[in-house]
Structure formats: structure tokens, C-alpha cells
Motif scaffolding. Sequence first.
Motif, short mmCIF file in Angstrom:
data_model
loop_
_atom_site.label_atom_id
_atom_site.label_comp_id
_atom_site.label_asym_id
_atom_site.label_seq_id
_atom_site.Cartn_x
_atom_site.Cartn_y
_atom_site.Cartn_z
N GLY A 401 36.66 7.86 137.02
CA GLY A 401 37.57 8.91 136.58
C GLY A 401 38.59 8.46 135.56
N GLU A 402 39.15 7.28 135.75
CA GLU A 402 40.13 6.77 134.79
C GLU A 402 40.30 5.27 134.96
OE1 GLU A 402 44.87 7.18 133.66
OE2 GLU A 402 43.95 8.67 134.98
N ILE A 403 40.32 4.55 133.85
CA ILE A 403 40.63 3.12 133.88
C ILE A 403 42.14 2.98 133.69
CG2 ILE A 403 40.36 0.92 132.66
CD1 ILE A 403 37.51 1.69 132.02
N ARG A 404 42.81 2.56 134.77
CA ARG A 404 44.27 2.51 134.74
C ARG A 404 44.83 1.09 134.70
NH1 ARG A 404 45.31 6.87 139.66
NH2 ARG A 404 44.65 8.75 138.54
N ASP A 405 44.03 0.12 135.11
CA ASP A 405 44.58 -1.24 135.20
C ASP A 405 43.50 -2.27 134.88
OD1 ASP A 405 42.95 -1.54 137.58
OD2 ASP A 405 44.51 -0.47 138.68
N GLN A 406 43.93 -3.52 134.80
CA GLN A 406 43.03 -4.61 134.43
C GLN A 406 41.88 -4.77 135.43
OE1 GLN A 406 44.58 -8.58 134.76
NE2 GLN A 406 43.24 -9.40 133.17
N GLU A 407 42.19 -4.65 136.71
CA GLU A 407 41.15 -4.87 137.73
C GLU A 407 40.02 -3.86 137.59
OE1 GLU A 407 40.74 -5.46 142.59
OE2 GLU A 407 42.53 -4.53 141.74
#
Length: 574
Positions: A401-407
Amino acid sequence: MTRKSIGEIFVSAGLVTQEQLNEAAEKQRQLGTSEKIGDVLVSMGMITERDKVRCLGMQWGVQYHDLSENPAEPEAVKCISQDLARRYKVIPVIKRDGSLTLAMKNPLDVFAIDEVRLITGAEIEPVIATEEDIVIAIGQQYGSSSSETSEVVSELVDDIQTADISLTEQETSDDEVSIEELRELSEEAPVVRLTGLIITRGIQDKCSDIHIEPGRSALRVRYRIDGIMHDGLTVPKKVQASLVSRIKIMADMDIAEKRAPQDGRISATVGGKQYDFRVSTLPNINGEKVVLRVLDKSSIHIGLNKLGFLPETLELFQSVISRTYGIILVTGPTGSGKSTTLYSVLSQLNSGEKNILTIEDPVEYELPGVTQTQVNPRAGVTFASGLRTMMRQDPDIIMVGEIRDQETAMIAIEAALTGHLVLATLHTNDAPGSITRLLDMGIENFLIASAVAGVLAQRLLRLICPKCKESYAPPRDAVKRLGMNIEEGTEVTFFRGRGCDFCKGTGYKGRIGIYELMPITDKIRDLVLANSSSYAIKEAAVEAGMKTLRDDAMQKILLGLTTVEESLRVMYAG
């Protein structure tokens, strides 16, 4: 003479090839679906709903009536009640001496024809129209009037006063009004009718969100239509608690909890169509604000060819999503149509031969044949943890749905590098900016260069209203300021909407996407490996033939789809 099958009619009408028809039949068989072949072709984006209905009319020997081009005559509409029209999905369109032309979803429905004939005393001439056009026409011709709304509000206020219960948030405490009393009042007929009117009006106006906003002395209802907020109605403050409680009960929320935000979901049939509403409450100084996000289940069947792609961009995007591995990023601000694009891609790729998994926050639409997981931080399900678990579920295609962080970004890229096709959204202003965003997240440049297959940036522009569209010749210096390369002496024609009842005076009706597609070429990979700037990457992409968002918008202005003002509003806002 043997009647042609509907598939043969689609082919003979030039809407699909025999190969495409065979492909749809194979998908129908694989999914074991009860859907008719026409519905499968619509869901695959090969034909439109209007194409399907027009061909059904040809098969049945019934004329097709386009209600968007030829609206119903008011005198004809008066012949039957709204209840009858909604029950059978019909609307009278033309009244002549002793005859009534009746637009029908199913012109073979003899019961509907007989009942209308009995009520009107006229001979019925059935024609076929799309269900959506009929529902819209019914809403426009019979739609809830402001007087009806006022009547319901007055009745509700009278009921509250009769009950001798003051329900304003500022005047009461939980001790004064019991939850049982509040629940009983919220289930009274006037409250139910008012809630239905608010929701129905939003559906008729094709809004994306319904806002119920408490003020100091009144409650305001507003609708977001084509991305712009519009005032709906104002109701007395005394209605607030019962109306909010009614919505909370429908969404299975805790009506006793007024100090903490809550989320819920409502499923309802409005005008014969199934809708989901994502409900959110937010406490503020004047009470609880409620927002209902309208989720039209039929929109998941929108094909990529209906989203507004220019032919060359669509062809290139089709080649990008046909890959078996790599990560495809869809970028843009909130409300730019990213989810619709991704759902359309998944619907196309969902052939029954692939294992497709999604991790979303929240799951907006249910896709048959796709395993969808919702983010739930309280249960330890984040984008990263959900994605990591999915990798053990033998996936072919994964949607994040969304890439929000490095992990999350790292796991998505690892998935792409190990032979999976990954679809994900990212918040950036343009396609080249997504590379910089990943680098800022701490992803190594060589991983980005290897994993990313393409980036699609998008926005939504309002379409000019077809009912009041007019042409005009813009000043030549204004055309130059827009950067359009128009040859000297060439006349340029732009279009705009004057404003009419159909578009509520705005001059716009509906929206269309503008797109910037950046496939990752060898030159762009080299620039990524060299840690080049976003500007350098954009220059290389444009040299390779990429149309920028601005180029796409200018093209749609020249095609007469939208206006200069709308393009500038969206481009500067995004």
C-alpha cells in the motif's frame, strides 16, 4: 436464422478480436466465475459498459439509449414514481401520443413493462441503457429536494424536543443522557431518514468523501466532489448527537466513546449499487467530526484504458507491468488516484495463474482471487512485518500500500530482486524524485538500479462538463507562457465550462488522470549508480521520450478534456 452470440456481436462490431474474446473466455473458465462474458470483458478493460449494453441491445433487437447524451424528458419522468423507477431500474425518457419510451436495465423484464403499462395506460416502447446512467438519471430527476431535507430535520428536532432531551455536546454529560436513550433516539425514523438523505445526496453527486462537521451553533455537511469541497446542508445543533450516534451504530463503533478517534466501516446499497463507506471520527472542541470515504465497489473493475492514459503512455505502461519481476512504483500526493491505478493493474494481472498478495492500510476494495492483508499495528502487523510474512507465502505478485520507511523499502526491493513483481506507492512530486526518496531512506544506489523497473507519477484533473462545454481562442502570449510550441499563424482553440445545473455551476464534471511514466533505462541506471541528481535523471528520461506531468496536462488541454486553470491548480498544488 440463428441469433448471434454476444461474443460474436462484440467481434463483428470491432470492439474485440477473436483472440481477445478467447482470452476472456479462458479467464472466465479459470476463475470459475458466474459472470457473463460481457462482464468479464468489461472487468479486463477490453470494452466499456456502454459497449456491452449497446451490443446486448443488438442481440435482443432493442434500441440503445444514451441517457448522458439524450436525457429523459421531465414530462415523461412524471408518469411513474421514484419508487417504481428504482425498483425496476427504469426511467421514462420520451412521452408521445399514447406511447412511452422506457429506458431499462433489462428490456426483457415483462413484469416491469406490464406494471408501467398498467400504471400509465400507455403503450411501452422499451429501450436499453446502462444501469449507471439509469441510476444517475433517477437521482437527477427525482433527487431528494432541499424541502424534503428541511422537513426531515424539522421532524427530528421536534422529536428531540418531545423527548425533552437536550443532546448538544456542550450542554450534556454522559450522566444526563444514558447510552440507551441515545441509541433509541438514533434509531428513530427521522434520524434514519436524515442519515439516508445525507449519504444518498453524496452518492448522487458522485462525491468521494462526506464531511459532517460540528460547529458552535449548527452542524454542517460538506461533500468532496472531483477533489473540491462543496457545501451540502446545515442542520441544527440539537441533531448532532443523534446523527453521529446513528452513523457510529451503522459502522459498529462505540457510541459511548466520544473523546478518542474511532474508525469503522459501513456496507450499504444505494440506488441499487453496493457501496462501502470508511468511517472516521475525530473529537474536537464542538463535538465529533465524522468523515465517510465513499468506496464504489464497481470502480475496482475500471480498466487501465479508462483512466486517461495517452495511447503511447498506456502501451509503455502495459509493457512495464507485464514483467515477471522488479518493483513498479506509483507516486503522487494523497488523493491522486494511486490506489485506483494499482487496483486496475491487479485486476488485469489477476488471471488465476498467479498468487497475488497485498498489504494495505486499510483494504479499500475486496478483489476476488487476491489475498489482502490489512495493517494492524496493535496486532504487530506493519507494512514491514506483513511483507516479510508474505515472502513465505509463495507469492508471484505483491502489492504494498505504501513504502513509508527504510525497512519496508528494503524488504520490497529484496522481493523484487528475488523474482517477484512488486507494486508499491510512494509520496513524491514526480517520477525521477522517487529515486532520490529511496536514497534518502538509506537504500543503496546499486539496489535501486537493479530492482526498480519503472515509476509512474500521477495527478487527477477535473474534466470539462460536457453539458456546458464551449470553445474559445486564448491570447497568443498566454499560450506561449504555457510553453506550448505552436507554429506562427496556427489558431489554438481551448475549451471551458460555462457552468450549468448538471455540474452545479462549476464547469467541471468527473476527473481524469495525467501521468508521467519513467521506465528505468540503462542510462538512468548509470545515473543512479553515479548518485546523480533528480534533475539529471529527469533530463535523461525526457531525452528517452518520457512525457512529463506538465506535457500530459497540456495534451489534455489541447484535446479539450480540461482547462488551463485546472491544470495549473493541480500542478502547483502537487
